[in-house]
Design an enzyme around this catalytic site. Structure first.
Site, short mmCIF file in Angstrom:
data_model
loop_
_atom_site.label_atom_id
_atom_site.label_comp_id
_atom_site.label_asym_id
_atom_site.label_seq_id
_atom_site.Cartn_x
_atom_site.Cartn_y
_atom_site.Cartn_z
N LYS A 188 82.73 150.90 130.64
CA LYS A 188 84.11 150.67 131.11
C LYS A 188 84.18 150.57 132.62
O LYS A 188 85.03 149.85 133.16
CB LYS A 188 85.04 151.76 130.57
N ASP A 241 89.57 154.84 127.60
CA ASP A 241 88.99 154.92 128.94
C ASP A 241 88.93 153.55 129.59
O ASP A 241 89.11 153.40 130.81
CB ASP A 241 87.59 155.53 128.84
N ASN A 253 86.60 151.87 140.55
CA ASN A 253 85.88 150.68 140.11
C ASN A 253 86.79 149.45 140.13
O ASN A 253 86.38 148.37 140.57
CB ASN A 253 85.31 150.90 138.71
N VAL A 276 82.40 157.89 145.06
CA VAL A 276 81.47 157.09 144.28
C VAL A 276 82.22 156.21 143.29
O VAL A 276 83.13 156.66 142.61
CB VAL A 276 80.49 158.01 143.51
#
Length: 335
Positions: A188, A241, A253, A276
């Site tokens: 995902k 998710d 992301n 991150v």
């Protein structure tokens, strides 16, 4: 319960806060690798870098130093490091008698292993599993309604996670299909980069819906090839998710895709996040593992080409739209 959380980043801190706020009055210790960081969190009662404005409960102790003492009188150990540090953290807790759960999502760089496969290789004696599902750390820390999945082949791990965290604001559902849960959590993030790119190029809601749906098909095909159950991908750790990470404004992301659509380089996009973005680091490994098992993942392939600089944003979308027509289906032709 006595709970030790290793890793004082966003997710480790959020889970520690949630456990320490539980009505069962758990005793929770949050371990930080850096002693100065631990002292700052303990004194300020806030993780200002990752969860600014969220107060640490008085019952939460922030500690540093040797990990072994935290394992001796513990009912649950939670590993809060990213995928790249999972093997290192597993080595730290290899003597744990209590159930162990990790929060990271992805495939390990180099080996292409999922987290439970890393554990089986590095510390097979542990009773371990994953805590996953559609969730942003900030919302969990704030006590906003969230549903997660406790995945493990060990009933004791699933039960410990439910006992530690399940409550009015955080619902925890048990699932034995750890392969499916972990594939969903890994893929995902890659698909969220693609969706951010789609949104950044202002291709419209139709395109976003198509991308998410066909991305779910890619995720499912890879999961089935790795031994997962199809129904897992229609649940929290699959569809849930994916939708959250592909559309939520807190998704790092998705933000990478948005920034690259604006013309930013990958490095500029990553540097601007301050956190991150797991999809950036796991995209290549996802594609590599898919090739090993003979699964075609055109969306993930396009993301890797974009991240590697082999495709520009518009070209990546064109590559997907120019694919030959095919039948829709989980096991059918590729999209």
């Amino acid at each position: 319960m006595r709970i030790s959380v290793l890793g004082a980043g966003a997710w480790g801190t959020a889970i520690a806060i949630s456990a320490a706020s539980h009505s069962d009055a758990h005793r929770v210790r949050l371990w930080a690798r850096d002693a100065a960081h631990a002292r700052t969190l303990q004194a300020a009662r806030e993780n200002a870098r990752y969860l600014a404005g969220v107060r640490l409960p008085d019952s939460l102790d922030v500690v540093s130093g040797p990990v072994a003492p935290l394992l001796h009188d513990c009912d649950l150990v939670v590993l809060g490091a990213p995928m790249a540090a999972l093997r290192e953290q597993l080595a730290l807790v290899q003597g744990a008698q209590a159930p162990v759960a990790w929060l990271c999502k992805g495939f390990e760089a180099g080996t292409g292993l999922l987290a439970h496969e890393v554990c089986a290789q590095a510390t097979p004696q542990l009773r371990a599993g994953a805590l996953s599902g559609p969730s942003f750390a900030l919302e969990v820390a704030r006590g906003q309604p969230t549903a997660l999945v406790a995945a493990s082949s060990h009933a004791a791990v699933r039960q410990a996670l439910v006992q530690a965290l399940h409550g009015p604001h955080l619902r925890v559902y048990a699932n034995e299909d750890i392969a499916g849960v972990e594939v969903g959590g890994a893929v995902k993030n890659v698909l969220a980069i693609a969706t951010g790119l789609c949104d950044g190029l202002q291709l419209g809601l139709n395109a976003r819906a198509a991308l998410i749906t066909r991305g779910l098909a890619e995720m499912t095909r890879l999961g089935l090839a790795l031994g997962a159950r199809a129904e897992t991908f229609m649940g929290l750790s699959g569809l849930g998710d994916l939708v959250l990470t592909a559309t939520g404004d807190l998704s790092r992301n998705r933000r990478v895709g948005l920034l690259m659509a604006e013309g930013r380089t990958l490095q500029q996009a990553v540097d601007s996040l301050g956190h991150v973005a797991e999809g950036v680091y796991s995209a290549r490994t996802v594609v590599q593992r898919a090739r090993v098992v003979g699964v075609e993942m055109p969306i993930a392939e396009a993301v890797v080409a974009l991240l590697d600089g082999r495709l520009q944003a518009q070209d990546a979308v064109a590559r997907l739209m120019e694919r030959d027509p095919a039948s829709e289906g989980w096991r059918g032709a590729v999209d």
